[in-house]
Design a protein around this motif. Structure first.
Motif, PDB file in Angstrom:
ATOM      1  N   LYS A   1       0.836  -1.210   0.000  1.00 53.10           N
ATOM      2  CA  LYS A   1       0.000   0.000   0.000  1.00 53.10           C
ATOM      3  C   LYS A   1       0.869   1.256   0.000  1.00 53.10           C
ATOM      4  N   LYS A   2       1.918   1.232   0.813  1.00 51.88           N
ATOM      5  CA  LYS A   2       2.836   2.374   0.848  1.00 51.88           C
ATOM      6  C   LYS A   2       3.528   2.547  -0.499  1.00 51.88           C
ATOM      7  N   ALA A   3       3.857   1.435  -1.148  1.00 60.14           N
ATOM      8  CA  ALA A   3       4.502   1.513  -2.464  1.00 60.14           C
ATOM      9  C   ALA A   3       3.544   2.102  -3.496  1.00 60.14           C
ATOM     10  N   ARG A   4       2.260   1.760  -3.398  1.00 58.67           N
ATOM     11  CA  ARG A   4       1.272   2.322  -4.325  1.00 58.67           C
ATOM     12  C   ARG A   4       1.115   3.822  -4.096  1.00 58.67           C
ATOM     13  N   GLU A   5       1.133   4.224  -2.829  1.00 55.92           N
ATOM     14  CA  GLU A   5       1.058   5.656  -2.524  1.00 55.92           C
ATOM     15  C   GLU A   5       2.294   6.374  -3.063  1.00 55.92           C
ATOM     16  N   LEU A   6       3.442   5.721  -2.933  1.00 53.24           N
ATOM     17  CA  LEU A   6       4.676   6.292  -3.482  1.00 53.24           C
ATOM     18  C   LEU A   6       4.575   6.419  -4.995  1.00 53.24           C
ATOM     19  N   GLU A   7       3.992   5.412  -5.632  1.00 54.98           N
ATOM     20  CA  GLU A   7       3.808   5.438  -7.084  1.00 54.98           C
ATOM     21  C   GLU A   7       2.949   6.624  -7.512  1.00 54.98           C
ATOM     22  N   GLU A   8       1.871   6.877  -6.770  1.00 56.42           N
ATOM     23  CA  GLU A   8       0.976   7.990  -7.086  1.00 56.42           C
ATOM     24  C   GLU A   8       1.685   9.327  -6.882  1.00 56.42           C
ATOM     25  N   ASN A   9       2.450   9.447  -5.793  1.00 52.18           N
ATOM     26  CA  ASN A   9       3.195  10.689  -5.545  1.00 52.18           C
ATOM     27  C   ASN A   9       4.221  10.933  -6.640  1.00 52.18           C
ATOM     28  N   HIS A  10       4.902   9.864  -7.043  1.00 52.87           N
ATOM     29  CA  HIS A  10       5.899   9.958  -8.120  1.00 52.87           C
ATOM     30  C   HIS A  10       5.242  10.428  -9.416  1.00 52.87           C
ATOM     31  N   ALA A  11       4.090   9.816  -9.750  1.00 50.86           N
ATOM     32  CA  ALA A  11       3.394  10.175 -10.989  1.00 50.86           C
ATOM     33  C   ALA A  11       2.900  11.614 -10.962  1.00 50.86           C
ATOM     34  N   THR A  12       2.353  12.039  -9.811  1.00 49.49           N
ATOM     35  CA  THR A  12       1.862  13.414  -9.684  1.00 49.49           C
ATOM     36  C   THR A  12       2.999  14.413  -9.833  1.00 49.49           C
ATOM     37  N   ASP A  13       4.108  14.127  -9.175  1.00 50.78           N
ATOM     38  CA  ASP A  13       5.268  15.011  -9.255  1.00 50.78           C
ATOM     39  C   ASP A  13       5.814  15.049 -10.679  1.00 50.78           C
TER      40      ASP A  13
ATOM     41  N   ARG B   1       4.153  14.572 -13.456  1.00 49.81           N
ATOM     42  CA  ARG B   1       3.259  15.380 -14.298  1.00 49.81           C
ATOM     43  C   ARG B   1       3.478  16.864 -14.059  1.00 49.81           C
ATOM     44  N   GLY B   2       3.707  17.228 -12.791  1.00 57.73           N
ATOM     45  CA  GLY B   2       3.961  18.636 -12.479  1.00 57.73           C
ATOM     46  C   GLY B   2       5.244  19.141 -13.133  1.00 57.73           C
ATOM     47  N   LYS B   3       6.304  18.336 -13.060  1.00 58.25           N
ATOM     48  CA  LYS B   3       7.568  18.736 -13.687  1.00 58.25           C
ATOM     49  C   LYS B   3       7.429  18.792 -15.214  1.00 58.25           C
ATOM     50  N   ALA B   4       6.654  17.851 -15.766  1.00 53.08           N
ATOM     51  CA  ALA B   4       6.426  17.871 -17.214  1.00 53.08           C
ATOM     52  C   ALA B   4       5.690  19.138 -17.636  1.00 53.08           C
ATOM     53  N   ARG B   5       4.733  19.557 -16.792  1.00 49.74           N
ATOM     54  CA  ARG B   5       4.009  20.797 -17.097  1.00 49.74           C
ATOM     55  C   ARG B   5       4.954  21.993 -17.071  1.00 49.74           C
ATOM     56  N   ILE B   6       5.864  22.023 -16.098  1.00 50.58           N
ATOM     57  CA  ILE B   6       6.833  23.118 -16.028  1.00 50.58           C
ATOM     58  C   ILE B   6       7.723  23.130 -17.266  1.00 50.58           C
ATOM     59  N   LEU B   7       8.117  21.935 -17.722  1.00 50.81           N
ATOM     60  CA  LEU B   7       8.940  21.848 -18.928  1.00 50.81           C
ATOM     61  C   LEU B   7       8.183  22.373 -20.143  1.00 50.81           C
ATOM     62  N   ARG B   8       6.894  21.999 -20.226  1.00 51.96           N
ATOM     63  CA  ARG B   8       6.101  22.504 -21.356  1.00 51.96           C
ATOM     64  C   ARG B   8       5.949  24.017 -21.282  1.00 51.96           C
ATOM     65  N   GLU B   9       5.779  24.513 -20.065  1.00 50.54           N
ATOM     66  CA  GLU B   9       5.556  25.953 -19.902  1.00 50.54           C
ATOM     67  C   GLU B   9       6.843  26.754 -19.988  1.00 50.54           C
ATOM     68  N   SER B  10       7.971  26.068 -20.034  1.00 49.39           N
ATOM     69  CA  SER B  10       9.244  26.794 -20.091  1.00 49.39           C
ATOM     70  C   SER B  10       9.394  27.588 -21.385  1.00 49.39           C
TER      71      SER B  10
ATOM     72  N   LEU C   1      -6.550  16.687 -22.501  1.00 48.03           N
ATOM     73  CA  LEU C   1      -5.869  17.970 -22.691  1.00 48.03           C
ATOM     74  C   LEU C   1      -4.855  18.237 -21.588  1.00 48.03           C
ATOM     75  N   TRP C   2      -5.222  17.861 -20.359  1.00 46.86           N
ATOM     76  CA  TRP C   2      -4.359  18.151 -19.212  1.00 46.86           C
ATOM     77  C   TRP C   2      -4.065  16.855 -18.465  1.00 46.86           C
ATOM     78  N   ASP C   3      -2.847  16.398 -18.560  1.00 45.50           N
ATOM     79  CA  ASP C   3      -2.450  15.146 -17.919  1.00 45.50           C
ATOM     80  C   ASP C   3      -2.612  15.189 -16.412  1.00 45.50           C
ATOM     81  N   GLU C   4      -2.465  16.381 -15.826  1.00 48.36           N
ATOM     82  CA  GLU C   4      -2.482  16.466 -14.370  1.00 48.36           C
ATOM     83  C   GLU C   4      -3.849  16.136 -13.772  1.00 48.36           C
ATOM     84  N   ILE C   5      -4.935  16.170 -14.559  1.00 46.33           N
ATOM     85  CA  ILE C   5      -6.245  15.820 -13.993  1.00 46.33           C
ATOM     86  C   ILE C   5      -6.601  14.366 -14.265  1.00 46.33           C
TER      87      ILE C   5
END
Length: 433
Positions: free
Chosen positions: A175-187, A189-198, A389-393
């Motif tokens: 369960k903790k590993a799955r939560e880690l997986e979700e946090n990793h994926a969310t982060d 996506r956020g970094k990918a958005r910053i790269l796109r917005e660069s 359109l928006w991966d983060e959602i």
């Protein structure tokens, strides 16, 4: 595909290569420095006085164009991307360190499960457990047998409890590993958005943007058509003749187009086939199956109106004394189809009518129910387009919830309303009363 480094977890919750990210970050830093040096050199050439004459003037005029600005913007853009990648490198390193810790905990938990299961197996094989039900004539023998049975039973129960506890501990690690997986994926996506917005407002307009936009529409056509059908169906509730029936027909046509688009996708067909032939009823199957059912039900008002219109025109023509031209036949069919569409639009949903039967104002209550149900469909349809359109959602839980909501709606209100339309249409076509 590289092997999973977290063998005891059974999956890789934090994919990525820190060294690759580090190398890319270093290359971008070098590129940013090169661009900065180039911009500095250009500025010196533009403002310098060591080179005089017509050639120098002509050269500086060329430098006064977009080049200096583009160099500066490129430097700013790459610097932003470098910062985002550097942050991601540190975050990824932390995620993977956490994953290694969890993998070690999973290994320990698995070892405890194996040990506990071995103890349970030994306890279950204790011959004293077979003393249950036996009879003894001697009280001393009976007491001794009962004590041995109680001890063996207690050892077996303790062993089983240890197995359950060990499995619970392992599941907690997963369960903790799955939560880690979700946090990793969310982060990520956020970094990918910053790269796109660069490059936002910094890079020159991208060529072929229209073609790329059309490619995106083509890739997501099914979701777009489904959203159009849902929104048109919702809007039809707010308008009377002639707009309401027109929107109803638009929703039906969009549903038909959605069904064709959906079933033309080989991946969808394969998912449905595997579900019915191999029993693979996964989330993709249910998403596609609910979509097909919803699209089919959404077509009913349009098919019903057209069928009743053609049927009415044919009966009128057969009852007339004079032969009609093709144009007259088409005009008659069109008029009767439009009349049927108005009647279908004005018809009540049997399920809604039943639900509001005891309300103080049934008409208003029915309107609220129908709008709420159609509004839910428009919401899930809009989400289907927005998540592309928006991966983060994007969120598996939200997607499953949308599929569930669509399924419930299709099996209740849509099934009742469109089913009543289909039944009435069949009665009219076959002359039943």
């Amino acid at each position: 595909m590289s092997a999973n480094p977290y063998t005891h977890l059974g999956f890789n919750p934090v994919p990525g290569n820190v060294s690759v990210v580090s190398d890319l970050t270093a290359k971008l830093q070098k590129s940013a420095q090169t661009l900065a040096d180039a911009h500095t050199m250009i500025e010196k050439l533009r403002s310098g006085s060591s080179w005089e004459g017509d050639a120098a003037v002509a050269f500086r005029e060329q430098l006064d164009g977009a080049l200096p600005k583009n160099l500066q913007n490129a430097h700013t853009s790459i610097t932003k991307a470098t910062t985002a990648l550097s942050d991601w490198q540190k975050a990824l390193d932390g995620y993977q360190d956490r994953a290694r810790t969890l993998d070690g905990q999973a290994q320990t938990a698995k070892g405890k499960i194996e040990t506990a299961e071995g103890t349970e197996k030994t306890a279950a094989a204790n011959p004293d457990l077979k003393l249950a039900g036996k009879t003894f004539t001697d009280d001393a023998e009976l007491k001794n047998a009962q004590a041995r049975l109680d001890k063996a039973t207690e050892e077996l129960n303790n062993a089983r409890e240890a197995v359950n506890n060990a499995k619970t501990a392992y599941n907690d690690v997963i369960k903790k590993a799955r939560e880690l997986e979700e946090n990793h994926a969310t982060d990520a996506r956020g970094k990918a958005r910053i790269l796109r917005e660069s490059t936002d407002k910094l890079a020159p307009e991208e060529p072929n943007w229209f073609e790329k936009a059309m490619d995106w529409v083509g890739d997501n056509l099914t979701d777009i058509l489904g959203a159009i059908a849902a929104i048109a169906g919702l809007a039809a509730l707010f308008f009377a003749v002639p707009v309401g029936p027109i929107l109803l027909l638009v929703a039906a046509a969009a549903s038909a187009a959605t069904l064709i688009s959906r079933l033309s996708n080989p991946v969808v067909r394969a998912s449905l086939k595997d579900g019915f032939t191999k029993g693979e009823f996964d989330s993709d199957f249910w998403n596609n199956a609910v979509g097909v059912v919803g699209d089919t039900l959404g077509m009913v008002p349009g098919i019903g109106a057209a069928a009743r219109g053609i049927n009415g025109a044919a009966r009128s023509a057969s009852a007339g004394a004079e032969a009609l031209t093709l144009g007259q036949k088409l005009s008659s069919a069109g008029g009767k189809t439009w009349l049927a569409a108005q009647r279908i639009h004005a018809a009540d949903n049997p399920l809604t009518t039943w639900l509001v039967k005891g309300a103080a104002n049934p008409a208003t209550a029915a309107k609220i129910v129908d709008v709420s149900v159609s509004g839910a469909g428009a919401l899930t349809g809009t989400y289907g387009v927005a998540k592309n359109l928006w991966d983060e959602i994007k969120n598996p839980a939200a997607e499953n919830a949308a599929t569930g909501a669509d399924g419930v709606r299709a099996g209740s209100f849509d099934g009742a309303g469109h089913g009543a339309t289909a039944l009435k249409t069949l009665k009219i076509l076959f002359g039943a009363h």
